[in-house]
Scaffold this motif. Sequence first.
Motif, short mmCIF file in Angstrom:
data_model
loop_
_atom_site.label_atom_id
_atom_site.label_comp_id
_atom_site.label_asym_id
_atom_site.label_seq_id
_atom_site.Cartn_x
_atom_site.Cartn_y
_atom_site.Cartn_z
N GLY A 423 0.80 -1.21 0.00
CA GLY A 423 0.00 0.00 0.00
C GLY A 423 0.82 1.25 0.00
O GLY A 423 1.86 1.36 -0.64
N GLU A 424 0.40 2.17 0.78
CA GLU A 424 0.90 3.53 0.75
C GLU A 424 2.13 3.71 1.63
O GLU A 424 2.19 3.21 2.74
CB GLU A 424 -0.22 4.46 1.22
CG GLU A 424 0.15 5.92 1.24
CD GLU A 424 -0.99 6.75 1.79
OE1 GLU A 424 -1.73 7.35 0.99
OE2 GLU A 424 -1.14 6.78 3.02
N VAL A 425 3.11 4.46 1.12
CA VAL A 425 4.28 4.85 1.89
C VAL A 425 4.28 6.37 1.97
O VAL A 425 4.23 7.05 0.96
CB VAL A 425 5.59 4.35 1.25
CG1 VAL A 425 6.79 4.81 2.08
CG2 VAL A 425 5.57 2.85 1.12
N ARG A 426 4.33 6.88 3.21
CA ARG A 426 4.19 8.32 3.39
C ARG A 426 5.34 8.86 4.24
O ARG A 426 5.62 8.33 5.32
CB ARG A 426 2.86 8.64 4.06
CG ARG A 426 2.59 10.12 4.28
CD ARG A 426 1.28 10.32 5.02
NE ARG A 426 0.16 9.82 4.25
CZ ARG A 426 -0.54 10.57 3.39
NH1 ARG A 426 -0.23 11.85 3.21
NH2 ARG A 426 -1.55 10.05 2.72
N VAL A 447 4.27 11.20 -0.77
CA VAL A 447 3.36 10.06 -0.66
C VAL A 447 3.58 9.17 -1.86
O VAL A 447 3.53 9.62 -3.01
CB VAL A 447 1.88 10.52 -0.61
CG1 VAL A 447 0.97 9.30 -0.57
CG2 VAL A 447 1.64 11.41 0.59
N ALA A 448 3.86 7.89 -1.61
CA ALA A 448 3.96 6.88 -2.66
C ALA A 448 2.67 6.08 -2.63
O ALA A 448 2.38 5.38 -1.66
CB ALA A 448 5.17 5.98 -2.43
N ARG A 449 1.88 6.21 -3.69
CA ARG A 449 0.56 5.57 -3.71
C ARG A 449 0.68 4.05 -3.79
O ARG A 449 1.68 3.54 -4.29
CB ARG A 449 -0.24 6.09 -4.91
CG ARG A 449 -0.49 7.59 -4.88
CD ARG A 449 -1.30 7.99 -3.66
NE ARG A 449 -1.48 9.45 -3.57
CZ ARG A 449 -2.02 10.05 -2.52
NH1 ARG A 449 -2.41 9.33 -1.48
NH2 ARG A 449 -2.14 11.36 -2.49
N PRO A 450 -0.31 3.34 -3.30
CA PRO A 450 -0.26 1.87 -3.35
C PRO A 450 -0.06 1.35 -4.77
O PRO A 450 -0.73 1.79 -5.71
CB PRO A 450 -1.63 1.46 -2.80
CG PRO A 450 -2.06 2.61 -1.95
CD PRO A 450 -1.52 3.83 -2.63
N SER A 452 2.35 1.87 -6.77
CA SER A 452 3.04 2.77 -7.69
C SER A 452 4.54 2.53 -7.67
O SER A 452 5.08 1.93 -6.74
CB SER A 452 2.75 4.23 -7.32
OG SER A 452 3.30 4.52 -6.05
N ILE A 484 3.71 3.40 6.73
CA ILE A 484 3.36 2.44 5.68
C ILE A 484 1.95 1.97 5.97
O ILE A 484 1.68 1.40 7.03
CB ILE A 484 4.34 1.25 5.64
CG1 ILE A 484 5.74 1.75 5.29
CG2 ILE A 484 3.87 0.21 4.64
CD1 ILE A 484 6.79 0.65 5.21
N ASP A 485 1.06 2.25 5.04
CA ASP A 485 -0.36 1.98 5.22
C ASP A 485 -0.88 2.59 6.51
O ASP A 485 -1.65 1.97 7.26
CB ASP A 485 -0.63 0.47 5.21
CG ASP A 485 -0.67 -0.08 3.80
OD1 ASP A 485 -0.65 0.71 2.85
OD2 ASP A 485 -0.71 -1.32 3.66
N THR A 612 4.25 -1.33 -4.04
CA THR A 612 4.95 -0.05 -4.09
C THR A 612 6.43 -0.30 -4.27
O THR A 612 7.01 -1.14 -3.59
CB THR A 612 4.69 0.74 -2.80
OG1 THR A 612 3.29 0.89 -2.61
CG2 THR A 612 5.34 2.12 -2.88
#
Length: 670
Positions: A423-426, A447-450, A452, A484-485, A612
Amino acid sequence: MSTDAEAKPGTQPGTQPGTLKETERVQSGPGPGRGPMGGGMIGQKADTFWPSLKRLLARLHPERHKSYAVLVLTVLSVAATAVGPWILGRATDLVFAGLIGKDVLAGGATQEQAVEALRAQGEDDRAEMLESMTLTDGVDFAAVADVLLVVLAVYVAASLLAWLGGYLLNDVVQGTVLRMRSEVEDKVHRLPLGYFDKQPRGELLSRVTNDIDNISQTLQQTMSQMLNSLLTVVAVLGMMFWISPLLAMVALVSVPISMVITAAVMKRSQGMFIQQWRRTGTLNSHIEETFSGHAIVKVYGRQAESERVFAEQNDELYEASYGAQFVSGLIMPIMMFVGNLNYVVIAVLGGLRVASGTMSLGDVQAFIQYSRQFTQPLTQVASMLNLLQSGVASAERVFELLDAPEESADADGLPATGAAARGEVRFEDVSFSYDPERPLIEGLSLVARPGSTVAIVGPTGAGKTTMVNLVMRFYDPQAGRILIDGVDITSVPRGVLRSRIGMVLQDTWLFAGTIRDNIAYGRPDATEEQILEASRATFVDRFVHSLPDGYDTVIDEDGSNLSAGERQLVTIARAFLSDPALLILDEATSSVDTRTELLLQQAMAALRSDRTSFVIAHRLSTIRDADLILVMEDGSIVEQGSHDELLEAGGAYARLHRSQFEAPAEEAVR
């Protein structure tokens, strides 16, 4: 481990050169030979000897019951050995009484008559001597044989007890060293990555191998010999006072002399031994670096420089070792000289007392043996102090490693499904620097989208690899947080976090074993079919069949029997097989040829699907299809967007693109 200079800082974070500790000053010094095996100890005061020795002996506590048994067995063995000369003296008295009695009693006179006759002739000393003896008409060989059998039994018992004590002592020492090695191994895994960035590999290798081996040898030799020697001194001294307090006091004169000599030599040699081990580490560091980079040394023609540095450091080690061994080696001959003087004095006084009838010949013989046994263990103790100092110097270095600050404590833990899911890494206002005086990343948010693919580009030292090191928690940010998420990664155990992340570095690292073992390194339970599938997907299978043993080919040290590109393919296959939730590629295709790179891009595109990915790249051709491209300069994101968007913007990315593609084209036209 990284391609960026910031990942391997040359100075210690938060420490000015002028305020470095003595050990750090050695480790941070310039030159190829800095620090590895002995970098930690220079010129330490001798008063650290006793605290370190006490700490080392405290490690015997788990083996205390066996240690007590060793002590009891040693006491019994020493007691039996100590009483042996006195019993043997009885045999001497029997022989002497028989020989004297054969002459004195030859005419039929009794012992009392012979004594009175001597007194009448004014030979009072001889009369006293005869009166103190039990004369027999000839040597009673049966009685002598009985005494010798008793002596033999006593010495056999002493030897058996000593052997059993040595057997148990070996168990005690090896068990202690086993635990110490395990502690060092566990400690290494708990140390932060920053420790290894500042610590040359040879330093760590020396402490884990050379120093612990030296501790093992020291404990094995000093514990057995010093314990035996000290108990022998006590037992022999007791027998000496029992036989003749006067001669015992004469013998004791050598003790303060010996102590003064030993203390003076120890004070001088302790610092020399520390220097010896430091020089050993420095030399081993240079050798390790030179051998590891042997090809580079030859390519740049630095053989002469390498030989010069080796010669200088070898000479320094020679001087340190020679000085330490020479000074500490003075103890033995000086102690022997003192012992020989003591022996002469005792022999003269003992002869006079036999002549005066105040001691028997057997007691004098036993006392002379005791005098030798008394000075010999003192000499052994003095010589063992030589080895003990060396062992304690090694112990100090191992304790320094064991006392090094560890990684911050792990969180209590979350279920694996809650850590690093696909998922998402922020990054939220993240700041980090290796040196507070030199900020690197400040206020970074992204933000790295899920699912991506995030590409990170920029000049060397911009902070690209540092970003992924923060995601892996090789380092923790000084400010801000990474999620992460939606879960702060500091709340997830490192092992859980990293088990969900795959990483392929520019610098390949293969382990001793077969190609199959290396591919399955991150997933030991993988089936043969899964290994083959990963190999085919990453084109490892294409070159493996050309090797003599295929997947069973044993990789040489540093993977020297594979090309750089083949080694990289194996590491990519390793990441492919582990099926990570988050993928980090640090210039992963830089070592392969152009055709293979194109094929690998297709394989990695499949690998990156539904997860990701962070891709660090210098060659912009490898990240055209990235969902998001981050352009970093001086720790900050100066641009972000897709490939086409960044080219249209005409900023930093466009300049990088022109430098790689348009400039070479213009050169070709010219």
